[in-house]
Write an enzyme that holds these catalytic residues in place. Structure first.
Site, PDB file in Angstrom:
ATOM      1  N   LYS A   1     -23.612  -2.473   3.066  1.00  0.00           N
ATOM      2  CA  LYS A   1     -23.932  -1.086   3.891  1.00  0.00           C
ATOM      3  C   LYS A   1     -25.519  -2.069   4.794  1.00  0.00           C
ATOM      4  CE  LYS A   1     -22.328   2.485   2.171  1.00  0.00           C
ATOM      5  NZ  LYS A   1     -21.292   3.309   2.341  1.00  0.00           N
TER       6      LYS A   1
ATOM      7  N   LYS B   1      -6.024   4.685   8.147  1.00  0.00           N
ATOM      8  CA  LYS B   1      -6.366   4.340   9.034  1.00  0.00           C
ATOM      9  C   LYS B   1      -4.622   3.752  10.019  1.00  0.00           C
ATOM     10  CE  LYS B   1     -11.242   4.216   7.681  1.00  0.00           C
ATOM     11  NZ  LYS B   1     -11.958   4.700   8.708  1.00  0.00           N
TER      12      LYS B   1
ATOM     13  N   HIS C   1     -11.296   1.429  -1.157  1.00  0.00           N
ATOM     14  CA  HIS C   1     -10.999   0.479  -0.127  1.00  0.00           C
ATOM     15  C   HIS C   1     -11.009  -0.240  -0.370  1.00  0.00           C
ATOM     16  CE1 HIS C   1     -12.453   4.922   0.846  1.00  0.00           C
ATOM     17  NE2 HIS C   1     -13.759   4.532   0.981  1.00  0.00           N
TER      18      HIS C   1
ATOM     19  N   GLU D   1     -20.699  -2.217   7.500  1.00  0.00           N
ATOM     20  CA  GLU D   1     -21.325  -0.939   7.983  1.00  0.00           C
ATOM     21  C   GLU D   1     -22.830  -1.352   7.899  1.00  0.00           C
ATOM     22  OE1 GLU D   1     -19.972   2.677   5.746  1.00  0.00           O
ATOM     23  OE2 GLU D   1     -20.481   1.498   4.143  1.00  0.00           O
TER      24      GLU D   1
ATOM     25  N   ASP E   1     -17.358  30.567  -8.753  1.00  0.00           N
ATOM     26  CA  ASP E   1     -18.436  29.436  -9.577  1.00  0.00           C
ATOM     27  C   ASP E   1     -17.628  28.915 -10.705  1.00  0.00           C
ATOM     28  OD1 ASP E   1     -20.678  29.347 -11.341  1.00  0.00           O
ATOM     29  OD2 ASP E   1     -20.911  30.900 -12.342  1.00  0.00           O
TER      30      ASP E   1
ATOM     31  N   ASP F   1     -17.869   2.148  -5.045  1.00  0.00           N
ATOM     32  CA  ASP F   1     -17.531   2.790  -4.274  1.00  0.00           C
ATOM     33  C   ASP F   1     -16.985   2.893  -2.596  1.00  0.00           C
ATOM     34  OD1 ASP F   1     -18.624   5.173  -2.084  1.00  0.00           O
ATOM     35  OD2 ASP F   1     -19.619   3.625  -0.627  1.00  0.00           O
TER      36      ASP F   1
ATOM     37  N   HIS G   1      -9.095   7.290   2.149  1.00  0.00           N
ATOM     38  CA  HIS G   1      -9.455   7.953   3.020  1.00  0.00           C
ATOM     39  C   HIS G   1      -9.156   6.265   4.235  1.00  0.00           C
ATOM     40  CE1 HIS G   1     -13.084   6.458   4.114  1.00  0.00           C
ATOM     41  NE2 HIS G   1     -12.786   6.510   5.112  1.00  0.00           N
TER      42      HIS G   1
ATOM     43  N   LYS H   1     -12.069  10.072  -3.833  1.00  0.00           N
ATOM     44  CA  LYS H   1     -12.493  10.054  -4.611  1.00  0.00           C
ATOM     45  C   LYS H   1     -14.349   9.492  -4.505  1.00  0.00           C
ATOM     46  CE  LYS H   1     -14.610   6.192  -2.138  1.00  0.00           C
ATOM     47  NZ  LYS H   1     -16.236   6.411  -1.940  1.00  0.00           N
TER      48      LYS H   1
END
Ligand code: BG6
Length: 483
Positions: free
Chosen positions: A337, A179, A237, A213, A87, A232, A175, A145
């Site tokens: 997006k 790749k 990235h 995306e 906790d 984001d 990430h 992140k």
């Protein structure tokens, strides 16, 4: 040995990232012999699960997505999993005692604390794990992140974590660096002789970096309203892809040598401030189209607020690296997006030939595709076969990793988890890199916040708002779209 003996403690271990990415990656590592036989994965959450509950949950939720090709390995993998309730920030400290007991069984192992939790928990977690006496010199901490909301919050988090762990023990995840194509970019640039002489403003007209995306943001409003595409995707990235494309050749394939060169690129980014922000950046937000809801109508646990109306789900930016190699070469960045395709790529657009003797030529283009299908394509001009007039046609010389190599292309997290267990930080962001990236992002965020303008709407399933096309169109350029 390639399999390093470490215990992996995942805070947020029952959460989305853990279930969707980390555990599947660990299973694959296990199957491929990259986990030491004794390595344990200890999930921490507030959930009050027993080991058996947690194993049952993973069996039910992860098994289908992996997919399992070897049931014996899966059983072995489940056997590595444990759960401890902690906790963080709360009154109840008993979980730390339980964890201490477990870790003490193997005092000599490395310990990796992986924080798959919101950034506000990073500081408190580090403090508590330290107070519980669990941080040994052989411990590492992994930060997911987003690392903060802006430069000052990133600094605060870095200070808090840095008060407990040395910089060499801190692994900040992006990430995209895991790749395959991204790592191949360095090999392509620095293990081949023919590219380097033309990798500069004399030969290159501009660079485009796209991460498109098709997904929207269902169920993520709580996070996304306060993030947006710039925080984001771009701060991390896209800027990472930019640094690897633009960096100078390092003298060695060495963690610090590579990161030193990357940070120099970030420091050379020309700031976009004040009135320039409108000229060099574009924001968009998707609206409903067909059966796809708009951003404001995405299902979620919280209703939209004023922040929802202001947040960008698409952004395009014209960046510039102010140094000898790149002066005058625009780097166009774009991410969104609910675009019509899922595609991440770096496009290096070369200049026209100095003097053309054939009609209809087009400049060369190098496309590094990160996904969906990893590969590298060099578009060259060729003569179309025929006895008549000479007709030119661009033909791709292409390397598809899937077709050339038979080995499975590993997921980004497999590479990164392997590296973190082995203690190799090359593909992780150093503190100065993260902060240099925020230093460039901050003035853009500030200008957006100060203005009254809302993001330009674009219908779901399209390539972003008109402004994104004007950003290139006004200098006679266009975004690279699939032929
Ligand atoms: C994450 C973002 O970092 O990257 C998500 O938070 C995004 O919004 C994801 O969807 C994209 O990753 P990938 O590997 O699918 O390109």
């Amino acid at each position: 040995s390639p399999a390093h003996l470490a215990d992996l403690v995942v805070f947020g271990g029952t959460g989305d990232l853990s279930m969707r990415k980390l555990l599947p990656a660990l299973y694959h590592s296990d199957r491929d012999g990259r986990l030491a036989p004794e390595t344990r994965v200890i999930a921490l959450s507030r959930g009050g699960l027993t080991d058996a509950d947690f194993r049952g949950k993973v069996d039910a939720e992860v098994r289908d997505s992996v997919p399992i090709d070897d049931l014996a390995v899966w059983e072995r993998f489940l056997g590595r999993l444990h759960h401890v309730s902690v906790d963080v920030g709360g009154e109840n400290r008993s979980g730390w005692g339980t964890l201490a007991g477990m870790l003490a069984e193997y005092e000599q192992r490395d310990r990796v604390f992986y924080l798959a939790s919101p950034p506000r928990t990073f500081g408190p977690f580090c403090r508590e794990v330290h107070e519980a006496g669990l941080v040994t010199p052989r411990s590492r901490v992994v930060l997911e992140k987003p690392l903060g909301q802006d430069l000052s919050s990133a600094r605060r988090i870095n200070d808090e974590v840095g008060a407990i762990f040395d910089e060499r023990q801190i692994f900040r995840i992006d990430h995209y660096l895991g790749k395959e194509t991204v790592q191949n970019l360095l090999v392509l640039r620095f293990a081949n002789a023919f590219l380097e002489p033309i990798w500069n403003s004399l030969w290159i007209d501009h660079v485009q970096i796209t991460a498109a995306e098709t997904v929207g943001t269902p169920g993520r409003r709580g996070y996304y309203d306060h993030a947006g595409a710039l925080r984001d995707m771009v701060q991390n990235h896209l800027l990472q892809l930019l640094t690897l494309t633009a960096m100078e050749p390092p003298a060695r394939n060495d963690r610090e040598a590579i990161r030193d060169e990357k940070v120099k690129v970030l420091q050379a980014l020309r700031p976009i401030t004040g009135g320039e922000v409108d000229r060099f950046t574009v924001r968009g937000q998707y609206t409903g189209a067909g059966d796809m809801p708009g951003y404001l109508d995405e299902p979620g646990s919280t209703p939209p607020t004023e922040a929802s109306g202001r947040v960008e789900t698409f952004t395009a930016i014209r960046a510039e690296v102010k140094n000898w190699r790149w002066a005058g070469v625009p780097f166009y960045l774009r991410t969104g997006k609910r675009m019509p395709y899922r595609r991440s790529e770096i496009v290096v657009q070369f200049k026209d030939v100095p003097h053309s003797i054939f009609p209809g030529g087009a400049p060369n283009r190098l496309v590094l595709r990160l996904q969906p299908e990893e590969g590298i394509e060099l578009h060259i001009m060729a003569k179309e076969p025929g006895a008549g007039e000479v007709t030119l046609k661009p033909v791709p010389m292409s390397l598809s990793f899937g077709k050339t190599f038979t080995a499975r292309v590993p997921e980004a997290y497999e590479r990164l988890l392997t590296d973190v267990l082995a203690g190799n930080p090359t593909l992780f962001m150093r503190r100065d890199e993260v902060e240099a990236a925020w230093r460039w992002i901050d003035p853009i965020l500030d200008a957006w916040k100060a203005g009254d303008a809302l993001p330009e709407p674009y219908p779901a399933g399209t390539t972003g708002p008109a402004g994104a096309h004007e950003l290139l169109g006004r200098s006679g350029r266009a975004w690279h779209e699939e032929e």
